[in-house]
Design a protein around this motif. Structure first.
Motif, PDB file in Angstrom:
ATOM      1  N   GLN A  36       0.690  -1.047  -0.088  1.00 56.40           N
ATOM      2  CA  GLN A  36       0.052   0.168  -0.055  1.00 56.40           C
ATOM      3  C   GLN A  36       0.786   1.245  -0.050  1.00 56.40           C
ATOM      4  OE1 GLN A  36      -3.421  -0.039  -0.190  1.00 56.40           O
ATOM      5  NE2 GLN A  36      -2.965  -2.085  -0.736  1.00 56.40           N
ATOM      6  N   VAL A  37       1.852   1.312   0.772  1.00 51.61           N
ATOM      7  CA  VAL A  37       2.871   2.383   0.645  1.00 51.61           C
ATOM      8  C   VAL A  37       3.611   2.623  -0.468  1.00 51.61           C
ATOM      9  CG1 VAL A  37       5.088   3.291   1.909  1.00 51.61           C
ATOM     10  CG2 VAL A  37       3.188   2.293   3.257  1.00 51.61           C
ATOM     11  N   VAL A  38       4.016   1.728  -1.129  1.00 53.35           N
ATOM     12  CA  VAL A  38       4.703   1.760  -2.452  1.00 53.35           C
ATOM     13  C   VAL A  38       3.588   2.124  -3.521  1.00 53.35           C
ATOM     14  CG1 VAL A  38       5.643   0.455  -4.381  1.00 53.35           C
ATOM     15  CG2 VAL A  38       6.260  -0.034  -1.951  1.00 53.35           C
ATOM     16  N   ALA A  39       2.331   1.395  -3.453  1.00 49.97           N
ATOM     17  CA  ALA A  39       1.374   2.051  -4.470  1.00 49.97           C
ATOM     18  C   ALA A  39       1.069   3.242  -4.322  1.00 49.97           C
ATOM     19  CB  ALA A  39       0.256   1.045  -4.409  1.00 49.97           C
ATOM     20  N   ALA A  40       0.798   3.705  -3.211  1.00 47.13           N
ATOM     21  CA  ALA A  40       0.154   5.445  -2.865  1.00 47.13           C
ATOM     22  C   ALA A  40       1.471   6.278  -3.455  1.00 47.13           C
ATOM     23  CB  ALA A  40       0.025   5.338  -1.460  1.00 47.13           C
ATOM     24  N   GLY A  41       2.812   5.875  -2.890  1.00 47.93           N
ATOM     25  CA  GLY A  41       3.833   6.485  -3.383  1.00 47.93           C
ATOM     26  C   GLY A  41       3.826   6.671  -4.961  1.00 47.93           C
ATOM     27  N   VAL A  42       3.516   5.774  -5.633  1.00 48.14           N
ATOM     28  CA  VAL A  42       3.616   5.982  -7.257  1.00 48.14           C
ATOM     29  C   VAL A  42       2.510   6.945  -7.509  1.00 48.14           C
ATOM     30  CG1 VAL A  42       3.105   4.668  -9.356  1.00 48.14           C
ATOM     31  CG2 VAL A  42       4.564   3.731  -7.529  1.00 48.14           C
ATOM     32  N   VAL A  43       1.396   6.720  -6.890  1.00 40.74           N
ATOM     33  CA  VAL A  43       0.368   7.859  -7.350  1.00 40.74           C
ATOM     34  C   VAL A  43       0.816   9.144  -6.878  1.00 40.74           C
ATOM     35  CG1 VAL A  43      -2.146   8.434  -6.722  1.00 40.74           C
ATOM     36  CG2 VAL A  43      -1.475   6.239  -6.948  1.00 40.74           C
TER      37      VAL A  43
END
Length: 133
Positions: A20-27
């Motif tokens: 979740q942290v990685v995916a939100a960081g990409v966004v």
């Protein structure tokens, strides 16, 4: 859920949370690097199912660690937490702790759903007996 599955639930939560942290960081990176401002900031009031200050603190820290979100305030309507024996699985009640969460993107419904998912997974990992949806 049993005490035997508790360590597995903790590991599953940590893996899910990392994703979740990685995916939100990409966004967030995409939003920063694009010329148009696509963010739709908002603040939502989220009634939690947390039963004590440790759970509220860990949930607040988890929300804040996800890029693009931030807990701006907490509210504890009751002075002394008491477990409501009538509530199944730690259901959210009006007298439960409340988080006010600022998010850069998404709708209010999305924010509430994502926070509920995070809370369910976190409480399932924290409580030896787990929680129900």
């Amino acid at each position: 859920m049993t005490l035997l599955t508790w360590p597995v639930r903790i590991l599953v939560f940590l893996g899910w949370f990392t994703w979740q942290v990685v995916a939100a960081g990409v966004v967030v990176i995409r939003d920063v690097l694009t010329p148009a401002d696509l963010s739709t900031p908002r603040i939502a009031r989220v009634v939690t199912r947390c039963e004590n200050d440790v759970e509220v603190s860990l949930l607040s820290m988890a929300v804040t660690l996800i890029p693009g979100t931030l807990v701006v305030a907490t509210e504890h309507p009751r002075a002394v937490p008491e477990r409501d024996e009538g509530a199944k699985g730690g259901e959210a009640r009006p007298d439960n702790p409340v988080l006010y969460i600022h998010a850069l993107d998404g709708t209010r419904a999305d924010l509430l759903a994502e926070t509920a998912e995070l809370e369910w997974r976190l409480l399932g990992a924290l409580r030896p007996q787990g929680v129900t949806r």
